[in-house]
Design a protein around this motif. Structure first.
Motif, PDB file in Angstrom:
ATOM      1  N   ARG A   1       9.758  -8.347  -0.714  1.00 36.07           N
ATOM      2  CA  ARG A   1       9.197  -6.706  -1.039  1.00 36.07           C
ATOM      3  C   ARG A   1       9.658  -5.940  -1.719  1.00 36.07           C
ATOM      4  N   SER A   2      10.651  -6.737  -1.979  1.00 36.14           N
ATOM      5  CA  SER A   2      12.076  -5.554  -2.567  1.00 36.14           C
ATOM      6  C   SER A   2      11.031  -5.118  -3.663  1.00 36.14           C
ATOM      7  N   ALA A   3      10.624  -6.388  -5.225  1.00 31.34           N
ATOM      8  CA  ALA A   3      10.573  -6.365  -5.964  1.00 31.34           C
ATOM      9  C   ALA A   3       8.893  -5.563  -6.382  1.00 31.34           C
ATOM     10  N   VAL A   4       8.159  -5.154  -5.482  1.00 25.81           N
ATOM     11  CA  VAL A   4       6.903  -4.564  -5.529  1.00 25.81           C
ATOM     12  C   VAL A   4       6.932  -3.009  -5.708  1.00 25.81           C
ATOM     13  N   PRO A   5       7.035  -2.892  -6.701  1.00 25.07           N
ATOM     14  CA  PRO A   5       6.418  -1.955  -7.793  1.00 25.07           C
ATOM     15  C   PRO A   5       5.567  -0.563  -6.893  1.00 25.07           C
ATOM     16  N   PHE A   6       6.731   0.370  -7.181  1.00 20.73           N
ATOM     17  CA  PHE A   6       5.774   1.863  -6.793  1.00 20.73           C
ATOM     18  C   PHE A   6       4.921   2.643  -8.005  1.00 20.73           C
ATOM     19  N   ALA A   7       4.029   3.203  -7.400  1.00 19.16           N
ATOM     20  CA  ALA A   7       2.702   4.124  -7.942  1.00 19.16           C
ATOM     21  C   ALA A   7       3.522   4.316  -9.205  1.00 19.16           C
ATOM     22  N   ALA A   8       4.808   4.881  -9.240  1.00 16.99           N
ATOM     23  CA  ALA A   8       4.943   6.245 -10.884  1.00 16.99           C
ATOM     24  C   ALA A   8       6.126   5.303 -11.644  1.00 16.99           C
ATOM     25  N   ASP A   9       6.115   3.308 -11.023  1.00 17.88           N
ATOM     26  CA  ASP A   9       6.711   2.339 -12.144  1.00 17.88           C
ATOM     27  C   ASP A   9       5.915   2.060 -12.333  1.00 17.88           C
ATOM     28  N   PRO A  10       6.183   2.492 -13.894  1.00 13.13           N
ATOM     29  CA  PRO A  10       5.578   0.993 -14.974  1.00 13.13           C
ATOM     30  C   PRO A  10       5.087  -0.185 -14.687  1.00 13.13           C
ATOM     31  N   ILE A  11       4.229  -0.914 -14.491  1.00  9.88           N
ATOM     32  CA  ILE A  11       3.853  -2.389 -14.232  1.00  9.88           C
ATOM     33  C   ILE A  11       4.460  -3.491 -15.103  1.00  9.88           C
ATOM     34  N   SER A  12       6.093  -3.992 -15.187  1.00 13.54           N
ATOM     35  CA  SER A  12       6.504  -4.984 -15.745  1.00 13.54           C
ATOM     36  C   SER A  12       5.984  -6.536 -15.484  1.00 13.54           C
ATOM     37  N   THR A  13       6.247  -6.833 -16.219  1.00 20.81           N
ATOM     38  CA  THR A  13       6.215  -8.137 -15.991  1.00 20.81           C
ATOM     39  C   THR A  13       6.835  -9.333 -16.955  1.00 20.81           C
ATOM     40  N   SER A  14       7.869  -8.442 -17.141  1.00 23.58           N
ATOM     41  CA  SER A  14       9.528  -9.145 -17.479  1.00 23.58           C
ATOM     42  C   SER A  14      10.407  -9.457 -16.368  1.00 23.58           C
TER      43      SER A  14
ATOM     44  N   LEU B   1       1.102  -1.123  -0.083  1.00 28.09           N
ATOM     45  CA  LEU B   1       0.270   0.123  -0.090  1.00 28.09           C
ATOM     46  C   LEU B   1       1.264   1.361   0.315  1.00 28.09           C
ATOM     47  N   ALA B   2       1.956   1.738   1.048  1.00 25.71           N
ATOM     48  CA  ALA B   2       2.736   3.057   1.260  1.00 25.71           C
ATOM     49  C   ALA B   2       3.236   2.870  -0.201  1.00 25.71           C
ATOM     50  N   ARG B   3       4.318   1.736  -0.790  1.00 26.75           N
ATOM     51  CA  ARG B   3       4.514   2.037  -2.449  1.00 26.75           C
ATOM     52  C   ARG B   3       4.028   1.739  -3.083  1.00 26.75           C
ATOM     53  N   LEU B   4       2.774   1.903  -3.979  1.00 26.89           N
ATOM     54  CA  LEU B   4       1.306   2.315  -3.937  1.00 26.89           C
ATOM     55  C   LEU B   4       0.894   3.828  -4.249  1.00 26.89           C
ATOM     56  N   GLY B   5       1.707   4.769  -3.415  1.00 24.73           N
ATOM     57  CA  GLY B   5       0.823   6.158  -2.357  1.00 24.73           C
ATOM     58  C   GLY B   5      -0.016   6.008  -1.826  1.00 24.73           C
ATOM     59  N   VAL B   6      -0.650   4.900  -1.366  1.00 21.40           N
ATOM     60  CA  VAL B   6      -1.936   4.802  -0.275  1.00 21.40           C
ATOM     61  C   VAL B   6      -1.260   5.206   1.276  1.00 21.40           C
ATOM     62  N   PRO B   7      -1.580   6.219   2.053  1.00 24.85           N
ATOM     63  CA  PRO B   7      -1.312   6.728   3.207  1.00 24.85           C
ATOM     64  C   PRO B   7      -1.282   5.324   4.230  1.00 24.85           C
TER      65      PRO B   7
ATOM     66  N   ALA C   1      -4.030  -5.619  -9.305  1.00 28.64           N
ATOM     67  CA  ALA C   1      -3.668  -6.527  -8.177  1.00 28.64           C
ATOM     68  C   ALA C   1      -2.279  -7.884  -8.605  1.00 28.64           C
ATOM     69  N   ALA C   2      -3.253  -7.849 -10.271  1.00 28.23           N
ATOM     70  CA  ALA C   2      -2.265  -9.093 -10.401  1.00 28.23           C
ATOM     71  C   ALA C   2      -1.060  -9.304 -10.573  1.00 28.23           C
ATOM     72  N   ALA C   3      -1.821  -8.159 -11.889  1.00 24.86           N
ATOM     73  CA  ALA C   3       0.191  -7.581 -12.110  1.00 24.86           C
ATOM     74  C   ALA C   3       0.682  -6.854 -10.790  1.00 24.86           C
ATOM     75  N   VAL C   4       1.240  -5.760 -10.315  1.00 21.68           N
ATOM     76  CA  VAL C   4       1.899  -5.759  -9.207  1.00 21.68           C
ATOM     77  C   VAL C   4       2.468  -7.025  -8.430  1.00 21.68           C
ATOM     78  N   ALA C   5       1.268  -8.667  -7.611  1.00 24.12           N
ATOM     79  CA  ALA C   5       2.027  -9.619  -7.158  1.00 24.12           C
ATOM     80  C   ALA C   5       2.330 -10.279  -8.265  1.00 24.12           C
ATOM     81  N   ALA C   6       2.347 -10.275  -9.864  1.00 27.34           N
ATOM     82  CA  ALA C   6       3.606 -11.029 -10.736  1.00 27.34           C
ATOM     83  C   ALA C   6       4.860  -9.671 -10.810  1.00 27.34           C
ATOM     84  N   GLN C   7       4.682  -8.788 -10.466  1.00 25.78           N
ATOM     85  CA  GLN C   7       6.271  -8.431 -10.475  1.00 25.78           C
ATOM     86  C   GLN C   7       6.951  -8.364  -8.995  1.00 25.78           C
ATOM     87  N   SER C   8       6.250  -8.370  -8.285  1.00 21.09           N
ATOM     88  CA  SER C   8       7.193  -8.690  -6.824  1.00 21.09           C
ATOM     89  C   SER C   8       7.559 -10.117  -6.900  1.00 21.09           C
TER      90      SER C   8
END
Length: 292
Positions: A277-290, A51-57, A263-270
């Motif tokens: 945790r370390s690969a969880v994207p930030f809100a400003a990052d493009p969600i990559s699945t590669s 939640l924090a990485r996606l910009g939700v307080p 959520a599926a895209a964010v989980a795949a990135q992780s």
């Protein structure tokens, strides 16, 4: 300065020691790990980081011991911008730890963990006025239910992956079990089980099934949301990340099917990292699945 949270995650926080191995060992076998990582974990705590990485307080409420692991767990959350005002240090408790073996190639993992100390209602009695949601796992559910009695306007999100004892879905805004837990509770047919969870009181229901994706109850229709195809380094924490990302999208007003797909895209990135945790994207990052 950490923003005043609108979501507080309540429940388990751990310190994980994670080893990457070529194959998970059998009984009495010895394997040599290529890599060891120590990282923060726990379902509710990892959802908070997402939640924090996606910009939700977001804040976190739970219990750690007065030990080195407890200080590590707190620092890991704070470094991600999670408010830890409600993370209680108990001198009589021991911070939960996990040992995780991750299999190269498949990303499958074996987990040995200790139980997290459970928070109590008074730990979350003095929530900031801006808090709108509580997100809970099996460790935080009882405390959150008791707290909501005193503040009925709070919205409750439940991660029922590790089964929650004495579950009551009345008034639950977001219920996200695994499909296995859902069907164990409400019957073997997934569509019937999803509707039964709604009829038991859950306003939104999403059941996860790992690499098979998720089933979303959209009105009276069941919509399958596929998992994003990825070559995982590790699937550790991916479900917890899914829950955090799902709630982040719901908080921002996304329709539930759209929220589950995000959520599926964010989980795949992780899954691109060994820890959860370390690969969880930030809100400003493009969600990559590669894979990087």
């Amino acid at each position: 300065m950490t923003a005043v949270p609108t979501v507080v995650c309540v429940g388990s926080v751990t310190v994980d020691t994670i080893a990457l191995v070529d194959a998970l060992p059998g009984r009495d076998e010895r394997v040599v790990a290529e890599q060891f990582v120590v990282a923060g974990g726990g379902p509710a705590a990892t959802a908070a980081v997402t939640l924090a990485r996606l910009g939700v307080p977001v804040g976190f409420a739970g219990v750690v011991g007065d030990d080195e692991a407890g200080r590590e767990a707190r620092a890991a959350l704070e470094s991600e911008g999670v408010d830890t005002t409600l993370l209680r240090t108990d001198r009589d408790a021991t911070t939960a730890r996990s040992v995780v073996l991750v299999e190269r190639g498949s990303g499958a993992r074996t987990i040995v963990t200790s139980a997290s100390a459970e928070p109590v209602a008074r730990d979350i009695r003095d929530l900031p006025a801006d808090v709108e949601w509580l997100h809970v796992d099996q460790t935080g559910y009882a405390a959150a239910r008791a707290a909501i009695v005193e503040r009925p306007g709070l919205r409750l999100s439940i991660d029922d992956g590790n089964p929650v004892d004495a579950l009551d879905l009345a008034g639950v805004q977001l219920y996200a079990p695994t499909l296995a837990v859902l069907t164990a509770r409400f019957g073997a047919d997934p569509a019937t089980a999803l509707r039964a969870a709604r009829d038991a009181g859950a306003f939104r229901v999403v059941a996860t099934s790992g690499s098979d994706g998720a089933e979303v109850l959209d009105g009276d229709a069941v919509v399958h949301v596929p998992a994003v195809e990825v070559e995982p380094v590790s699937t550790l924490g991916a479900g917890d990340v899914f829950h955090g990302a799902l709630l982040a999208a719901v908080v921002r007003g996304s329709p539930l099917v759209e929220a589950a797909a995000a959520a599926a895209a964010v989980a795949a990135q992780s899954t691109h990292a060994l820890d959860g945790r370390s690969a969880v994207p930030f809100a400003a990052d493009p969600i990559s699945t590669s894979r990087p």
